[in-house]
Design a protein around this motif. Sequence first.
Motif, PDB file in Angstrom:
ATOM      1  N   ALA A  32      56.913  81.117  61.386  1.00 28.98           N
ATOM      2  CA  ALA A  32      55.815  81.834  60.739  1.00 28.98           C
ATOM      3  C   ALA A  32      55.150  80.969  59.673  1.00 28.98           C
ATOM      4  O   ALA A  32      53.925  80.995  59.509  1.00 28.98           O
ATOM      5  N   GLY A  33      55.962  80.189  58.959  1.00 30.95           N
ATOM      6  CA  GLY A  33      55.390  79.305  57.946  1.00 30.95           C
ATOM      7  C   GLY A  33      54.468  78.261  58.544  1.00 30.95           C
ATOM      8  O   GLY A  33      53.406  77.957  57.986  1.00 30.95           O
ATOM      9  N   ILE A  50      51.170  79.886  59.428  1.00 29.70           N
ATOM     10  CA  ILE A  50      50.345  80.103  58.234  1.00 29.70           C
ATOM     11  C   ILE A  50      49.700  78.803  57.782  1.00 29.70           C
ATOM     12  O   ILE A  50      48.513  78.761  57.420  1.00 29.70           O
ATOM     13  N   LEU A  51      50.472  77.711  57.814  1.00 30.15           N
ATOM     14  CA  LEU A  51      49.918  76.417  57.412  1.00 30.15           C
ATOM     15  C   LEU A  51      48.804  75.964  58.354  1.00 30.15           C
ATOM     16  O   LEU A  51      47.785  75.421  57.916  1.00 30.15           O
ATOM     17  N   ILE A  84      46.845  77.919  60.168  1.00 32.29           N
ATOM     18  CA  ILE A  84      45.663  78.751  59.913  1.00 32.29           C
ATOM     19  C   ILE A  84      44.965  78.316  58.631  1.00 32.29           C
ATOM     20  O   ILE A  84      43.723  78.218  58.574  1.00 32.29           O
ATOM     21  N   ALA A  85      45.760  78.059  57.577  1.00 28.66           N
ATOM     22  CA  ALA A  85      45.164  77.641  56.310  1.00 28.66           C
ATOM     23  C   ALA A  85      44.437  76.308  56.451  1.00 28.66           C
ATOM     24  O   ALA A  85      43.333  76.121  55.913  1.00 28.66           O
TER      25      ALA A  85
END
Length: 279
Positions: free
Chosen positions: A190-191, A194-195, A197-198
């Motif tokens: 999940a991390g 998120i990275l 997407i960011a």
Amino acid sequence: MKVVNGPGGGSFLVWTLLVQLVLCGSGVYTTDHTKSCILLSESDSERKVLNRLEPLAHKNFTAETTIGTESYTYVFQLCGDAGGVPGAGVIQYDSKKTETKPKVIGRYNATQAFGGSDWVLLIYTSGDTYGERCSKEARKAMIMISCDKKAGLGQMKVELEDRQRLQDCFYLLELDSSVMCEVPESHISAGSIILIIAFCLLAIYLIGGFLYQRLIVGAKGMEQFPNYAFWVEVGNMSADGCDFVCRSQNREDARAYRGVATEPLEEEPEERDDHLLPM
């Protein structure tokens, strides 16, 4: 179908054909070619094995072998007419006598399929009968399809032609293909998602803002950076905060650490309080 007339009708038809070609090329229109194979005993397990071979369907694979003075060519097709012979899954013909009728080694309307993690054994039965050997039984082809990442779609070779038995004679062909190699599953945390997407959002912000500032606003130099004034102000405020918290050069030294003067101090005049005594 209604034909569109007028100046825009031709262009509409062209665009429709182009869309259909793109959909076909992208794999939106798919056909389960392995359904052409008829199993001797229909079962979900064997049908799943055949579905794994879908990329190999309706493609001819050839191999040649020499036994003494005889030279033969074999053609195999998954769930299709090998060499254009109707109903034939595997055919054999004399390489020196190409005008002779090919022999059908096995038919795909009598199929068996067994598989493991990286291999499949495909059996075509009900081929042409032997002349004087193998009790004149029907020929049978066994195709071992194995994983080979370097083989591409497939490279076939003849391993064995066992026709010295009284019964159960068979032809064994081997096909190495990368299709049988399992693709390792990718596990993304999940991390990491998120990275990713960011990072994508940041890239869109920077590239889109840069193009807007340069092409629309007409900015030059550092002003092309999106929201340049805001980020400069944020940087200045961050620097001021860091200076206030971390630096101490303007603070007074503690009294306990003051040095002792090297020059002697002047003696202060002695104050007398005699005048305060009563007369």
